[in-house]
Enzyme design. Structure first.
Site, PDB file in Angstrom:
ATOM      1  N   SER A   1      -8.143  -2.998   8.928  1.00  0.00           N
ATOM      2  CA  SER A   1      -8.567  -4.103   7.888  1.00  0.00           C
ATOM      3  C   SER A   1      -9.927  -4.559   8.452  1.00  0.00           C
ATOM      4  O   SER A   1     -10.533  -4.346   9.555  1.00  0.00           O
ATOM      5  CB  SER A   1      -7.420  -5.343   8.508  1.00  0.00           C
ATOM      6  OG  SER A   1      -7.841  -6.515   7.823  1.00  0.00           O
TER       7      SER A   1
ATOM      8  N   ASP B   1      -9.587 -22.350   7.100  1.00  0.00           N
ATOM      9  CA  ASP B   1     -10.410 -21.417   6.035  1.00  0.00           C
ATOM     10  C   ASP B   1     -10.537 -20.022   6.484  1.00  0.00           C
ATOM     11  O   ASP B   1     -10.599 -19.082   5.694  1.00  0.00           O
ATOM     12  CB  ASP B   1     -11.794 -22.216   6.257  1.00  0.00           C
ATOM     13  CG  ASP B   1     -12.112 -22.980   4.826  1.00  0.00           C
ATOM     14  OD1 ASP B   1     -11.102 -23.280   3.988  1.00  0.00           O
ATOM     15  OD2 ASP B   1     -12.997 -23.780   5.028  1.00  0.00           O
TER      16      ASP B   1
ATOM     17  N   LYS C   1       2.177 -19.971  -7.373  1.00  0.00           N
ATOM     18  CA  LYS C   1       2.159 -21.353  -7.373  1.00  0.00           C
ATOM     19  C   LYS C   1       1.725 -21.824  -8.853  1.00  0.00           C
ATOM     20  O   LYS C   1       2.256 -22.836  -9.603  1.00  0.00           O
ATOM     21  CB  LYS C   1       1.137 -21.995  -6.208  1.00  0.00           C
ATOM     22  CG  LYS C   1       1.528 -21.910  -4.796  1.00  0.00           C
ATOM     23  CD  LYS C   1       0.847 -22.698  -3.718  1.00  0.00           C
ATOM     24  CE  LYS C   1      -0.210 -22.126  -3.482  1.00  0.00           C
ATOM     25  NZ  LYS C   1      -0.816 -22.931  -2.105  1.00  0.00           N
TER      26      LYS C   1
ATOM     27  N   TYR D   1      -4.159  -9.662  15.620  1.00  0.00           N
ATOM     28  CA  TYR D   1      -4.193  -8.490  14.280  1.00  0.00           C
ATOM     29  C   TYR D   1      -5.483  -7.602  14.485  1.00  0.00           C
ATOM     30  O   TYR D   1      -5.136  -6.545  14.597  1.00  0.00           O
ATOM     31  CB  TYR D   1      -3.923  -9.383  13.274  1.00  0.00           C
ATOM     32  CG  TYR D   1      -3.791  -8.648  11.831  1.00  0.00           C
ATOM     33  CD1 TYR D   1      -2.866  -7.801  11.584  1.00  0.00           C
ATOM     34  CD2 TYR D   1      -4.839  -8.505  11.092  1.00  0.00           C
ATOM     35  CE1 TYR D   1      -2.739  -7.022  10.216  1.00  0.00           C
ATOM     36  CE2 TYR D   1      -4.841  -7.665   9.924  1.00  0.00           C
ATOM     37  CZ  TYR D   1      -3.734  -6.996   9.524  1.00  0.00           C
ATOM     38  OH  TYR D   1      -3.705  -6.116   8.212  1.00  0.00           O
TER      39      TYR D   1
ATOM     40  N   VAL E   1       0.893  -1.215   0.264  1.00  0.00           N
ATOM     41  CA  VAL E   1      -0.024  -0.174  -0.084  1.00  0.00           C
ATOM     42  C   VAL E   1       0.765   1.199   0.020  1.00  0.00           C
ATOM     43  O   VAL E   1       0.552   2.239  -0.957  1.00  0.00           O
ATOM     44  CB  VAL E   1      -0.868  -0.066   1.159  1.00  0.00           C
ATOM     45  CG1 VAL E   1      -1.873   1.205   1.383  1.00  0.00           C
ATOM     46  CG2 VAL E   1      -1.680  -1.038   1.247  1.00  0.00           C
TER      47      VAL E   1
HETATM   48  N1  LIG Z   1      -2.242  -6.503   2.210  1.00  0.00           N
HETATM   49  C1  LIG Z   1      -3.401  -6.622   2.344  1.00  0.00           C
HETATM   50  O1  LIG Z   1      -4.186  -7.535   1.957  1.00  0.00           O
HETATM   51  C2  LIG Z   1      -4.136  -5.732   3.334  1.00  0.00           C
HETATM   52  C3  LIG Z   1      -3.362  -4.798   4.151  1.00  0.00           C
HETATM   53  N2  LIG Z   1      -4.034  -4.100   5.280  1.00  0.00           N
HETATM   54  C4  LIG Z   1      -3.373  -3.093   6.038  1.00  0.00           C
HETATM   55  O2  LIG Z   1      -2.717  -2.084   4.964  1.00  0.00           O
HETATM   56  C5  LIG Z   1      -1.434  -1.839   5.713  1.00  0.00           C
HETATM   57  C6  LIG Z   1      -0.213  -1.744   4.647  1.00  0.00           C
HETATM   58  O3  LIG Z   1      -0.014  -3.177   4.401  1.00  0.00           O
HETATM   59  P1  LIG Z   1       0.799  -3.737   3.355  1.00  0.00           P
HETATM   60  O4  LIG Z   1       1.361  -2.875   2.389  1.00  0.00           O
HETATM   61  O5  LIG Z   1      -0.170  -5.008   2.629  1.00  0.00           O
HETATM   62  O6  LIG Z   1       2.031  -4.518   3.958  1.00  0.00           O
HETATM   63  P2  LIG Z   1       3.309  -4.833   3.505  1.00  0.00           P
HETATM   64  O7  LIG Z   1       3.957  -5.850   4.363  1.00  0.00           O
HETATM   65  O8  LIG Z   1       3.496  -4.556   2.187  1.00  0.00           O
HETATM   66  O9  LIG Z   1       4.086  -3.307   3.980  1.00  0.00           O
HETATM   67  C7  LIG Z   1       4.323  -3.059   5.327  1.00  0.00           C
HETATM   68  C8  LIG Z   1       5.412  -1.985   5.354  1.00  0.00           C
HETATM   69  O10 LIG Z   1       5.529  -1.691   6.874  1.00  0.00           O
HETATM   70  C9  LIG Z   1       6.805  -1.377   7.182  1.00  0.00           C
HETATM   71  N3  LIG Z   1       7.291  -2.141   8.430  1.00  0.00           N
HETATM   72  C10 LIG Z   1       6.763  -3.169   9.205  1.00  0.00           C
HETATM   73  N4  LIG Z   1       7.047  -3.278  10.356  1.00  0.00           N
HETATM   74  C11 LIG Z   1       7.882  -2.049  10.667  1.00  0.00           C
HETATM   75  C12 LIG Z   1       8.813  -1.761  11.665  1.00  0.00           C
HETATM   76  N5  LIG Z   1       8.466  -2.174  12.840  1.00  0.00           N
HETATM   77  N6  LIG Z   1       9.161  -0.507  11.616  1.00  0.00           N
HETATM   78  C13 LIG Z   1       9.095   0.349  10.475  1.00  0.00           C
HETATM   79  N7  LIG Z   1       8.285  -0.228   9.272  1.00  0.00           N
HETATM   80  C14 LIG Z   1       7.832  -1.651   9.435  1.00  0.00           C
HETATM   81  C15 LIG Z   1       7.497  -2.347   6.060  1.00  0.00           C
HETATM   82  O11 LIG Z   1       8.802  -1.689   5.866  1.00  0.00           O
HETATM   83  P3  LIG Z   1      10.104  -2.516   5.054  1.00  0.00           P
HETATM   84  O12 LIG Z   1       9.594  -2.226   3.668  1.00  0.00           O
HETATM   85  O13 LIG Z   1      11.177  -1.559   5.188  1.00  0.00           O
HETATM   86  O14 LIG Z   1      10.364  -3.808   5.585  1.00  0.00           O
HETATM   87  C16 LIG Z   1       6.575  -2.338   4.871  1.00  0.00           C
HETATM   88  O15 LIG Z   1       7.021  -1.205   4.106  1.00  0.00           O
HETATM   89  C17 LIG Z   1      -1.321  -2.316   6.940  1.00  0.00           C
HETATM   90  O16 LIG Z   1      -1.955  -1.700   8.009  1.00  0.00           O
HETATM   91  C18 LIG Z   1      -2.091  -3.583   6.600  1.00  0.00           C
HETATM   92  O17 LIG Z   1      -2.734  -4.155   8.137  1.00  0.00           O
HETATM   93  C19 LIG Z   1      -5.593  -4.162   5.467  1.00  0.00           C
HETATM   94  C20 LIG Z   1      -5.997  -5.215   4.717  1.00  0.00           C
HETATM   95  C21 LIG Z   1      -5.502  -6.090   3.716  1.00  0.00           C
HETATM   96  C1  LIG Z   2      -6.393  -9.133   4.653  1.00  0.00           C
HETATM   97  C2  LIG Z   2      -6.480 -10.265   5.526  1.00  0.00           C
HETATM   98  O1  LIG Z   2      -5.588 -11.448   5.395  1.00  0.00           O
HETATM   99  C3  LIG Z   2      -5.705 -12.548   6.343  1.00  0.00           C
HETATM  100  O2  LIG Z   2      -7.037 -13.134   6.202  1.00  0.00           O
HETATM  101  P1  LIG Z   2      -7.465 -14.070   4.960  1.00  0.00           P
HETATM  102  O3  LIG Z   2      -8.621 -13.182   4.187  1.00  0.00           O
HETATM  103  O4  LIG Z   2      -8.181 -15.418   5.583  1.00  0.00           O
HETATM  104  O5  LIG Z   2      -6.010 -14.427   4.301  1.00  0.00           O
HETATM  105  P2  LIG Z   2      -5.426 -15.075   2.999  1.00  0.00           P
HETATM  106  O6  LIG Z   2      -5.469 -14.218   1.913  1.00  0.00           O
HETATM  107  O7  LIG Z   2      -4.204 -15.831   3.721  1.00  0.00           O
HETATM  108  O8  LIG Z   2      -6.283 -16.453   2.736  1.00  0.00           O
HETATM  109  C4  LIG Z   2      -7.679 -16.171   2.344  1.00  0.00           C
HETATM  110  C5  LIG Z   2      -8.178 -17.546   1.890  1.00  0.00           C
HETATM  111  O9  LIG Z   2      -7.450 -18.104   1.092  1.00  0.00           O
HETATM  112  C6  LIG Z   2      -7.307 -19.531   1.358  1.00  0.00           C
HETATM  113  N1  LIG Z   2      -6.178 -19.966   0.598  1.00  0.00           N
HETATM  114  C7  LIG Z   2      -5.947 -20.792  -0.491  1.00  0.00           C
HETATM  115  N2  LIG Z   2      -4.886 -21.098  -0.803  1.00  0.00           N
HETATM  116  C8  LIG Z   2      -3.984 -20.194   0.004  1.00  0.00           C
HETATM  117  C9  LIG Z   2      -2.689 -19.965  -0.288  1.00  0.00           C
HETATM  118  O10 LIG Z   2      -1.729 -20.542  -1.150  1.00  0.00           O
HETATM  119  N3  LIG Z   2      -2.040 -19.030   0.540  1.00  0.00           N
HETATM  120  C10 LIG Z   2      -2.893 -18.399   1.442  1.00  0.00           C
HETATM  121  N4  LIG Z   2      -2.531 -17.160   2.113  1.00  0.00           N
HETATM  122  N5  LIG Z   2      -4.252 -18.490   1.511  1.00  0.00           N
HETATM  123  C11 LIG Z   2      -4.771 -19.558   0.522  1.00  0.00           C
HETATM  124  C12 LIG Z   2      -7.220 -19.443   2.919  1.00  0.00           C
HETATM  125  O11 LIG Z   2      -7.199 -20.557   3.529  1.00  0.00           O
HETATM  126  C13 LIG Z   2      -8.075 -18.557   3.101  1.00  0.00           C
HETATM  127  O12 LIG Z   2      -9.379 -19.470   3.282  1.00  0.00           O
HETATM  128  C14 LIG Z   2      -6.016 -12.163   7.917  1.00  0.00           C
HETATM  129  O13 LIG Z   2      -5.067 -13.081   8.411  1.00  0.00           O
HETATM  130  C15 LIG Z   2      -5.904 -10.802   7.907  1.00  0.00           C
HETATM  131  O14 LIG Z   2      -4.665 -10.388   8.285  1.00  0.00           O
HETATM  132  C16 LIG Z   2      -6.423  -9.718   6.991  1.00  0.00           C
HETATM  133  O15 LIG Z   2      -6.983  -8.605   7.150  1.00  0.00           O
END
Ligand SMILES: NC(=O)C1=CN([C@@H]2O[C@H](COP(=O)(O)OP(=O)(O)OC[C@H]3O[C@@H](n4cnc5c(N)ncnc54)[C@H](OP(=O)(O)O)[C@@H]3O)[C@@H](O)[C@H]2O)C=CC1
Ligand SMILES: C[C@H]1O[C@H](OP(=O)(O)OP(=O)(O)OC[C@H]2O[C@@H](n3cnc4c(=O)[nH]c(N)nc43)[C@H](O)[C@@H]2O)[C@@H](O)[C@@H](O)C1=O
Length: 363
Positions: free
Chosen positions: A108, A325, A188, A137, A16
C-alpha cells in the site's frame, strides 16, 4: 504464465482478489484457485502449509490481508499488524518452500513517510517517520516488501511487490465505520438522497441488506433517524439533509478503480521479473516494489462535491474534526509503471458512477 498454469489468488472474494479473478478469466487463464477466509485461515501456518502441499500452485497473487479505512486502522492496530504479518509470512514462506514460479505481493502507498516529498517515488521508502493512524499496517506492508526482497536475494525466488494507491470498485466494503472514504461517501450520499426524497423504502432496503449494528428496516422511523444521525446523515427541521465528512476535507487522495488495479497486477505478473532490474551484487538494492496509481489526486472535500454532483444530491456536507485526517498528501509517482507499459483507463468520475451503480444493484 501459461493459460493453464495453476494460479492461486489469495483473497479471491475481496475488492482486488475478485477483480484479479475476473481479469485472469477474461485473459483466458482457466486454472485459478482460491479459498475463503473460513475455508483457510491464512494466519494459521500449518493450514497454509497443508494447502500448498495439496494444491501445489505455480503462481500466487497475495491479495488477502486485513484491510480497512483510517478509523479501522487506528482502532484495530494489533489486528492490522498481527494478521498482516502472519498472512504474508505464511504465504510468502510456503511459496518459497514450494518453488512457486512467481508471487505478487500487494502492499500500500501508506508505506511512504507521512511527510514524503510528492509525488512519491519508490526510493523514498524508509526515509522518514510514518503516519501514526496506520503505522502498524504500514510496518507490516514494509516487512512484506523486505521479505520478498530478502527471499529473492538469498533464495533466488521471483517475488514482486506492488504498492497500490487507494482503491475502489465492485465488492468494496461499505461498512460506515470500517470502510475507506469513497465507498463510505457513496453510501452516505445514497442514504442522504433517500432521506431528502423521504424515500423510506430505499433506506429500509439499505439497512436490511447491508445492516449496520443494531439496525434494521424493522426499527421505528425515529430509531432509524437516530441511527442515520450516528453515521453523520442528518435531517434538519427545515427538511435539509447534511452528510458528514470525517476530518477537515483537506487531505488529498488518489483513487484507482479496482479492475484497473487488477489489470496492472496481471500485466506486471506477465511482464516483470525481480531479476530484470536488480542484481544481487548491487549493494544499494532498493525499489524492489513498484507504485500502482493514476498520478492524479483530489481533496476529500472536492471528492464529496464531485459525488454530490454525479449522484444529484441536493443537501450539504459538514466536517467532523473529531475524526482523523491522516496523511495530508500521498500522490504516487507512476513513472516506473508507465515505463513498463501500463496506464490506468477508468477516470474518477466514471468510476464513481460505476461504483454507485454496482452498489445499487448488489447491496
Ligand atoms: N482497498 C484499498 O483501498 C487498498 C488495498 N490495498 C491492499 O490490496 C490487497 C487487497 O485489499 P482489498 O481487496 O481491498 O481487501 P478486501 O478486504 O476487500 O479483501 C481481503 C481479502 O482477504 C481475505 N482475508 C482476510 N483475512 C484473511 C485470513 N486471515 N485468512 C484468509 N483470508 C483472509 C478476505 O477473505 P474473505 O472474503 O473470505 O473474508 C478477503 O477476500 C491488500 O493487501 C490490501 O492491503 C492496498 C492499498 C489500498
Ligand atoms: C488505502 C489506505 O487507507 C487508509 O488510509 P486513508 O487513505 O487515510 O483512508 P480512508 O479512505 O479511510 O480516508 C481517507 C480520508 O478521507 C477522510 N474521510 C472523510 N469522510 C470519510 C468517511 O466517511 N469514511 C472514511 N473512511 N474516510 C473519510 C478521512 O478522514 C481521510 O482523511 C489507511 O489506513 C491505509 O490502510 C491505506 O493504505
Amino acid at each position: 504464465m501459461k493459460l493453464n498454469s495453476k494460479i492461486y489468488v489469495a483473497g479471491h472474494r475481496g475488492l482486488v482478489g475478485s477483480a484479479l479473478v475476473k481479469n485472469l478469466n477474461k485473459k483466458g487463464y482457466h486454472n485459478i484457485i482460491g479459498r475463503t477466509h473460513s475455508e483457510l485461515d491464512l494466519t494459521d501456518t500449518m493450514a497454509v502449509k497443508d494447502f500448498f502441499d495439496k494444491e501445489k500452485p505455480e503462481y500466487v497473487f497475495l491479495a488477502a490481508a486485513k484491510v480497512g479505512g483510517i478509523v479501522a486502522n487506528n482502532t484495530y492496530r494489533a489486528s492490522f499488524i498481527y494478521d498482516n504479518l502472519m498472512i504474508q509470512n505464511n504465504v510468502i514462506h510456503q511459496s518459497y518452500l514450494h518453488g512457486i514460479k512467481k508471487l505478487l505481493f500487494l502492499g500500500s502507498t501508506c508505506i511512504y513517510p507521512k511527510n514524503c516529498p510528492q509525488p512519491m517515488k519508490e526510493e523514498y521508502l524508509l526515509t522518514d517517520v510514518l503516519e501514526y493512524t496506520n503505522e502498524p499496517y504500514a510496518i507490516a506492508k514494509i516487512a512484506g516488501i523486505k521479505t520478498c526482497e530478502s527471499y529473492n536475494l538469498q533464495h533466488g525466488t521471483n517475488f514482486v511487490s506492488v504498492m497500490p494507491t487507494n482503491l475502489y470498485g465492485p465488492n468494496d466494503n461499505f461498512d460506515l465505520e470500517k470502510s475507506h472514504v469513497l465507498p463510505a461517501l457513496i453510501r452516505k450520499t445514497h442514504l442522504g438522497i433517500a432521506l431528502e426524497n423521504n424515500n423510506w423504502s430505499i433506506i429500509d432496503e439499505d439497512l436490511n441488506r447491508l445492516p449496520i449494528e443494531g439496525v434494521s428496516g424493522k426499527n421505528s422511523k425515529k430509531e432509524k433517524l437516530d441511527i442515520l444521525n450516528r453515521y453523520g446523515i442528518t435531517l434538519s427541521n427545515q427538511s435539509e439533509v447534511t452528510v458528514e465528512i470525517w476530518g477537515s476535507g483537506k487531505p488529498m487522495r488518489e483513487f484507482l478503480w479496482s479492475e484497473d488495479m487488477a489489470d496492472a497486477c496481471v500485466h506486471l505478473m506477465e511482464h516483470r521479473n525481480f531479476s530484470d532490474t536488480y542484481s544481487s551484487n548491487d549493494l544499494e538494492i532498493r525499489n524492489t516494489h513498484i507504485n500502482i496509481g493514476t498520478g492524479v489526486d483530489i481533496s476529500i472535500k472536492d471528492l464529496a462535491l464531485l459525488i454530490k454532483k454525479l449522484l444529484n444530491f441536493k443537501g450539504n456536507f459538514s466536517f467532523n474534526s473529531n475524526k482523523p485526517d491522516g496523511t495530508l498528501k500521498k500522490l504516487t509517482d507512476v513513472t516506473k509503471l508507465n515505463d513498463l507499459g501500463w496506464k490506468h483507463k477508468v477516470n474518477l468520475s466514471d468510476g464513481i458512477l460505476l461504483l454507485y451503480n454496482w452498489y445499487k444493484s448488489h447491496v
